[in-house]
Write a protein that holds these residues in place. Structure first.
Motif, PDB file in Angstrom:
ATOM      1  N   GLY A   1      -5.510  30.416  28.262  1.00  0.00           N
ATOM      2  CA  GLY A   1      -4.853  30.807  27.057  1.00  0.00           C
ATOM      3  C   GLY A   1      -5.873  29.885  25.656  1.00  0.00           C
ATOM      4  N   CYS A   2      -5.626  30.420  24.757  1.00  0.00           N
ATOM      5  CA  CYS A   2      -6.601  30.062  23.595  1.00  0.00           C
ATOM      6  C   CYS A   2      -6.339  28.468  23.156  1.00  0.00           C
ATOM      7  N   GLU A   3      -4.994  28.150  23.174  1.00  0.00           N
ATOM      8  CA  GLU A   3      -4.817  26.741  22.835  1.00  0.00           C
ATOM      9  C   GLU A   3      -5.468  25.591  23.793  1.00  0.00           C
ATOM     10  N   ARG A   4      -5.080  25.924  25.243  1.00  0.00           N
ATOM     11  CA  ARG A   4      -5.740  24.964  26.239  1.00  0.00           C
ATOM     12  C   ARG A   4      -7.324  25.038  26.461  1.00  0.00           C
ATOM     13  N   ALA A   5      -7.776  26.328  26.246  1.00  0.00           N
ATOM     14  CA  ALA A   5      -9.033  26.616  26.253  1.00  0.00           C
ATOM     15  C   ALA A   5      -9.891  25.758  25.175  1.00  0.00           C
ATOM     16  N   ALA A   6      -9.453  25.704  24.143  1.00  0.00           N
ATOM     17  CA  ALA A   6      -9.791  24.948  22.991  1.00  0.00           C
ATOM     18  C   ALA A   6     -10.035  23.567  23.394  1.00  0.00           C
ATOM     19  N   LYS A   7      -8.909  22.916  24.035  1.00  0.00           N
ATOM     20  CA  LYS A   7      -9.194  21.584  24.311  1.00  0.00           C
ATOM     21  C   LYS A   7      -9.704  21.089  25.780  1.00  0.00           C
ATOM     22  N   LEU A   8     -10.346  22.291  26.329  1.00  0.00           N
ATOM     23  CA  LEU A   8     -10.861  22.002  27.749  1.00  0.00           C
ATOM     24  C   LEU A   8     -11.863  20.928  27.800  1.00  0.00           C
ATOM     25  N   ALA A   9     -12.808  20.954  26.852  1.00  0.00           N
ATOM     26  CA  ALA A   9     -13.715  19.683  26.830  1.00  0.00           C
ATOM     27  C   ALA A   9     -12.930  18.259  26.761  1.00  0.00           C
ATOM     28  N   ASP A  10     -12.181  18.301  26.037  1.00  0.00           N
ATOM     29  CA  ASP A  10     -11.380  16.824  25.759  1.00  0.00           C
ATOM     30  C   ASP A  10     -10.588  16.625  27.241  1.00  0.00           C
ATOM     31  N   GLU A  11      -9.903  17.602  27.664  1.00  0.00           N
ATOM     32  CA  GLU A  11      -9.408  17.436  28.950  1.00  0.00           C
ATOM     33  C   GLU A  11     -10.232  17.200  29.889  1.00  0.00           C
ATOM     34  N   THR A  12     -11.424  17.533  29.936  1.00  0.00           N
ATOM     35  CA  THR A  12     -12.408  17.267  31.199  1.00  0.00           C
ATOM     36  C   THR A  12     -13.226  15.873  31.069  1.00  0.00           C
ATOM     37  N   ALA A  13     -13.055  15.568  29.805  1.00  0.00           N
ATOM     38  CA  ALA A  13     -14.005  14.207  29.549  1.00  0.00           C
ATOM     39  C   ALA A  13     -13.515  13.216  30.297  1.00  0.00           C
ATOM     40  N   GLY A  14     -12.191  12.882  30.462  1.00  0.00           N
ATOM     41  CA  GLY A  14     -11.747  11.924  31.058  1.00  0.00           C
ATOM     42  C   GLY A  14     -12.105  11.955  32.556  1.00  0.00           C
ATOM     43  N   LEU A  15     -12.370  12.999  33.357  1.00  0.00           N
ATOM     44  CA  LEU A  15     -12.340  13.252  34.677  1.00  0.00           C
ATOM     45  C   LEU A  15     -13.939  12.922  35.085  1.00  0.00           C
ATOM     46  N   LEU A  16     -14.764  12.763  33.925  1.00  0.00           N
ATOM     47  CA  LEU A  16     -16.326  12.932  34.254  1.00  0.00           C
ATOM     48  C   LEU A  16     -16.891  11.877  35.052  1.00  0.00           C
ATOM     49  N   PRO A  17     -16.428  10.708  35.056  1.00  0.00           N
ATOM     50  CA  PRO A  17     -16.749   9.388  35.825  1.00  0.00           C
ATOM     51  C   PRO A  17     -16.594   9.814  37.259  1.00  0.00           C
ATOM     52  N   GLY A  18     -15.320  10.270  37.445  1.00  0.00           N
ATOM     53  CA  GLY A  18     -14.970  10.779  38.959  1.00  0.00           C
ATOM     54  C   GLY A  18     -15.672  11.883  39.470  1.00  0.00           C
ATOM     55  N   PHE A  19     -16.012  12.846  38.673  1.00  0.00           N
ATOM     56  CA  PHE A  19     -16.876  13.922  38.937  1.00  0.00           C
ATOM     57  C   PHE A  19     -18.470  13.443  39.324  1.00  0.00           C
ATOM     58  N   ALA A  20     -18.664  12.500  38.529  1.00  0.00           N
ATOM     59  CA  ALA A  20     -20.175  12.152  38.768  1.00  0.00           C
ATOM     60  C   ALA A  20     -20.240  11.077  40.121  1.00  0.00           C
ATOM     61  N   GLN A  21     -19.288  10.402  40.442  1.00  0.00           N
ATOM     62  CA  GLN A  21     -19.080   9.513  41.627  1.00  0.00           C
ATOM     63  C   GLN A  21     -19.063  10.593  42.918  1.00  0.00           C
ATOM     64  N   ALA A  22     -18.421  11.473  42.760  1.00  0.00           N
ATOM     65  CA  ALA A  22     -18.408  12.740  43.776  1.00  0.00           C
ATOM     66  C   ALA A  22     -19.610  13.463  44.093  1.00  0.00           C
ATOM     67  N   ALA A  23     -20.205  13.473  42.945  1.00  0.00           N
ATOM     68  CA  ALA A  23     -21.560  14.441  42.767  1.00  0.00           C
ATOM     69  C   ALA A  23     -22.504  13.498  43.473  1.00  0.00           C
ATOM     70  N   ARG A  24     -22.458  12.225  42.955  1.00  0.00           N
ATOM     71  CA  ARG A  24     -23.832  11.376  43.636  1.00  0.00           C
ATOM     72  C   ARG A  24     -23.433  11.322  45.094  1.00  0.00           C
ATOM     73  N   ARG A  25     -22.339  11.207  45.661  1.00  0.00           N
ATOM     74  CA  ARG A  25     -21.932  11.147  47.005  1.00  0.00           C
ATOM     75  C   ARG A  25     -22.535  12.435  48.046  1.00  0.00           C
ATOM     76  N   LEU A  26     -21.993  13.471  47.239  1.00  0.00           N
ATOM     77  CA  LEU A  26     -22.503  14.675  47.882  1.00  0.00           C
ATOM     78  C   LEU A  26     -24.003  14.862  47.858  1.00  0.00           C
ATOM     79  N   ASN A  27     -24.598  14.447  46.709  1.00  0.00           N
ATOM     80  CA  ASN A  27     -26.013  14.725  46.722  1.00  0.00           C
ATOM     81  C   ASN A  27     -26.880  13.872  47.668  1.00  0.00           C
ATOM     82  N   ASP A  28     -26.207  12.559  47.828  1.00  0.00           N
ATOM     83  CA  ASP A  28     -26.704  11.703  48.894  1.00  0.00           C
ATOM     84  C   ASP A  28     -26.570  12.298  50.324  1.00  0.00           C
TER      85      ASP A  28
END
Length: 254
Positions: free
Chosen positions: A215-242
């Motif tokens: 939906g338009c409202e949540r779509a506009a907030k997706l970057a903000d919604e995702t920002a707080g999860l980036l450290p966890g995503f980065a940690q999982a990405a590093r493990r998978l890459n290794d």
């Protein structure tokens, strides 16, 4: 072809990357590969760049894109790309990592089926590892359920013969799979960075799927919604890459 050389090549590894739109690149993996001293060559297939000889490369990484695997009339380069994937995986027997479209292309190239899902899956979401996934070296050290970032409308509907599902969720039955000992597909975007959402929102096909899914409202907030999860995503990405680098190293030693 864009060659990204890290000097010196401490790892001795050389990767080939297929891209289908310039903003869908290896993302956070670029940082990890730079640290490891990996040399990688990027081929922008949608821009008409030719596929090079495959033999010099230790692994093939295939990124996402707004195209669908069946759109060969609109994107005729999909046919030689599938042929290259098939040859790299089946004939050369070398490691492969496909993300989103790259995941679907692996399935299609090897005789599986890809089709549109019931609805686009966009934004943060969880996937569960299957028993095979929990035991697979690619997911070693990763928890289940696993927090992921999604942005896709198509999905793998039938696996190639001999392939095994490694992760799933309610929205998509094949979130990850393995073919053979070292060819992997991931439907979700493990490579996400802080630039991913704002850059992808500029792609018309992605913007449309985003609004359809959220939906338009949540779509506009997706970057903000995702920002707080980036450290966890980065940690999982590093493990998978290794883990993937270990798989590549073992494959070379076979």
């Amino acid at each position: 072809m864009n060659s990204i050389a890290t000097s010196p090549n401490r790892s001795g590894l050389r990767f080939l990357v297929f891209q289908h739109v310039d903003v869908e690149h290896p993302g956070i993996f670029r940082e990890f590969w730079r640290e490891a001293g990996i040399v990688w060559d990027a081929v922008e297939l949608d821009a008409g760049e030719p596929i090079p000889a495959l033999e010099p490369y230790d692994a093939l990484i295939v990124m996402g894109g707004p195209q669908d695997v069946w759109q060969e009339d609109e994107h005729p380069w999909l046919m030689p790309e599938k042929a290259a994937i098939r040859r790299f995986v089946q004939q050369l027997g070398r490691p492969y990592l496909g993300i989103c479209l790259g995941h679907q292309l692996l399935a299609a190239a090897l005789g599986g089926e890809v089709r549109l899902g019931n609805s686009p899956e966009v934004g943060p979401g969880e996937v569960e590892l299957t028993a095979a996934g929990a035991a697979d070296p690619l997911f070693a050290g990763l928890s289940s359920p696993l927090q992921t970032f999604q942005w896709h409308g198509a999905e793998v509907a039938a696996l190639p013969a001999g392939a095994e599902v490694l992760a799933r969720n309610e929205a998509c039955a094949v979130q990850a799979f393995r073919f053979g000992f070292a060819a992997y597909g991931l439907q979700y975007h493990v490579e996400i960075t802080d630039r991913t959402v704002p850059e992808w929102q500029q792609i018309p096909a992605y913007a449309a799927s985003l609004e359809t899914a959220l939906g338009c409202e949540r779509a506009a907030k997706l970057a903000d919604e995702t920002a707080g999860l980036l450290p966890g995503f980065a940690q999982a990405a590093r493990r998978l890459n290794d883990n993937f680098l270990q798989i590549v190293t073992r494959a070379i030693a076979r």
